[in-house]
Design an enzyme around this catalytic site. Structure first.
Site, PDB file in Angstrom:
ATOM      1  N   LYS A 177       0.857  -1.194   0.000  1.00  0.00           N
ATOM      2  CA  LYS A 177       0.000   0.000   0.000  1.00  0.00           C
ATOM      3  C   LYS A 177       0.878   1.223   0.000  1.00  0.00           C
ATOM      4  CE  LYS A 177      -4.528   0.737   0.347  1.00  0.00           C
ATOM      5  NZ  LYS A 177      -5.576  -0.233   0.019  1.00  0.00           N
TER       6      LYS A 177
HETATM    7  N1  GLU Z   1      -7.408  -0.102  -3.208  1.00  0.00           N
HETATM    8  C1  GLU Z   1      -8.142  -1.296  -3.495  1.00  0.00           C
HETATM    9  C2  GLU Z   1      -8.148  -2.208  -2.286  1.00  0.00           C
HETATM   10  O1  GLU Z   1      -7.962  -1.771  -1.172  1.00  0.00           O
HETATM   11  C3  GLU Z   1      -7.676  -1.981  -4.780  1.00  0.00           C
HETATM   12  C4  GLU Z   1      -6.246  -2.427  -4.790  1.00  0.00           C
HETATM   13  C5  GLU Z   1      -5.774  -2.941  -6.149  1.00  0.00           C
HETATM   14  O2  GLU Z   1      -6.560  -3.062  -7.064  1.00  0.00           O
HETATM   15  O3  GLU Z   1      -4.580  -3.216  -6.214  1.00  0.00           O
HETATM   16  O4  GLU Z   1      -8.428  -3.371  -2.394  1.00  0.00           O
END
Ligand code: GLU
Length: 418
Positions: free
Chosen positions: A105
């Site tokens: 993240k």
């Molecule tokens: N931000 C989204 C999540 O928390 C998508 C992450 C992604 O597609 O890599 O799952």
């Protein structure tokens, strides 16, 4: 009362799952720590000519099962512990639905509503330059998250591609269609939430028709989930955004609300319709309803709220909306919670399809995307449900146990370098 640290909640949940699996500390110790944490500070030239220094992060929690994967959020309150927790949740999310990724993240500490369009673009490009050594289609693939979108993903793809000397669409997912995005990606997280609501009601021999549903948050997740859930015949009786909450027992006009919110800067507090009641966030979360979908931010369902929740089923659209202490209260009250790592995995599942299309230089049609999403989601739901029934444990513990088993196995097969 101690201050809330989401990473402590992650560790507590992992430990509970490890106990269910009978793992020794040695088996899963590595999974308790992120593999890499990068903190960056970088300058951005503001429109008035001044230079502002911003702080950002990229945390790679695990690459045991594949490249690290996870979104980038822009929020004024983010800190390293939050990003660490979000990265770990991505690891567990990808593992429980069985897609070949680890978890990561990223974040920038900024309130993007206070920046101009140009400032936001310069901030994104410079942040990308700062995390460039970590990202790449085969090592770490960012995506949208809170306050970021397809346009921002384009600004991430560009510096990476310029550095390489050719277009590399697979370095990010959630891109606009014109630069290698996938049909169905924008709706995917909300669609996944709807599938979870539908399938978990099915387990109770119920359908969505006529059910009352409360949705906290009307962003990309909550807005689309509300629309699709209403499309299955349910009544959305209350919704909220950062500006407040509204309720209507006969059901809200979700299409009308989303249309109102689609103009930049427009908020729920300026939406008006007949028979609306304005509520506090707490009143909305505690309303009597068949289903509650928290789809805003982490740390929303705290112990005080959990005592007073009046929904029969909670399906987590946001990441980490329920604290560990609140979870225990909900468990003792017999309120079932479909955990974030399962309920909101639709986004990363379709991110995976987007990345596969980019690598293979192919395009799938929407029917193909949605049917594969449905299949992967239903398989994961069945596995979590079965384990929860067999071991008499909450869905969250079951989801973590399934994911942890896969992570431990991957680590075991690969062994320790060197
Ligand atoms: N931000 C989204 C999540 O928390 C998508 C992450 C992604 O597609 O890599 O799952």
């Amino acid at each position: 009362m101690s201050t809330y640290n989401p990473y402590d909640d992650v560790l507590a949940t992992i430990t509970r799952a490890a106990d269910i699996l009978g793992l020794s500390e040695n088996d899963y110790a590595g999974i308790k720590y992120p593999e890499r944490e990068l903190k960056v500070s970088f300058p951005v030239r503001m429109d008035d000519g001044s230079v502002h220094i911003f702080e950002g992060y990229r945390v790679q929690h695990s690459s045991s099962r594949g490249p690290c994967k996870g979104g980038i959020r822009y929020h004024q309150d983010v800190d390293l512990d939050e990003v660490k927790a979000l990265a770990a949740w991505m690891t567990f999310k990808c593992a429980v639905v069985g897609i070949p990724y680890g978890g990561a993240k990223g974040a920038v500490k900024v309130d993007p509503s206070k920046l101009s369009h140009g400032e936001l673009e310069r901030l994104t490009r410079r942040y990308t330059a700062m995390i460039l050594p970590l990202i790449g289609p085969e090592r770490d693939i960012p995506a949208p998250d809170v306050n970021t979108n397809g346009e921002v993903m384009g600004w991430l793809m560009d510096p990476y591609s310029m550095m390489k000397g050719y277009a590399v669409p697979g370095v990010v997912t959630g891109k606009p269609l014109d630069i290698g995005g996938s049909v169905g990606r924008l709706e995917a997280t909300g669609r996944g939430v709807m599938i979870n609501v539908r399938e978990f009601l099915k387990k109770r021999n119920e359908t969505l028709a006529g059910k009352t549903v409360v949705v906290q948050g009307l962003g990309n997740v909550g807005g689309i989930a509300a629309k699709l859930i209403a499309g299955e015949g349910a009544k959305i009786i209350a919704v909220s955004d950062v500006s407040g909450s509204i309720a209507k027992p006969e059901g809200l006009d979700i299409e009308g609300i989303l249309k109102h919110l689609s103009t930049r800067g427009s908020l729920l507090k300026t939406y008006n319709a007949e028979g609306l009641k304005r509520l506090s966030n707490e009143e909305m979360l505690c309303m009597e309803a068949d289903v509650l979908v928290p789809a805003a931010m982490q740390n929303q369902i705290t112990p005080g709220i959990a005592e007073r929740i009046n929904a029969k089923l909670i399906v987590e659209g946001a990441n980490g909306p329920t604290t560990v202490e609140a979870d225990k209260i909900l468990e003792s009250r017999g309120i079932q919670v479909v955990p974030d790592v399962l309920a909101n995995a639709g986004g990363v599942i379709v991110s995976y399809f987007e990345w596969v299309q980019n690598i293979q230089s192919l395009t799938w049609d929407e029917e193909n995307v949605n049917s594969h999403l449905n299949r992967i989601m239903i398989n994961a739901i069945e596995a979590v449900y079965k384990m929860a029934e067999e071991k008499k444990i909450p869905f969250r513990t079951a989801a973590y146990a399934i994911a942890l088993q896969r992570l431990v196995q991957a680590k075991h097969i690969r062994g320790i370098f060197p």
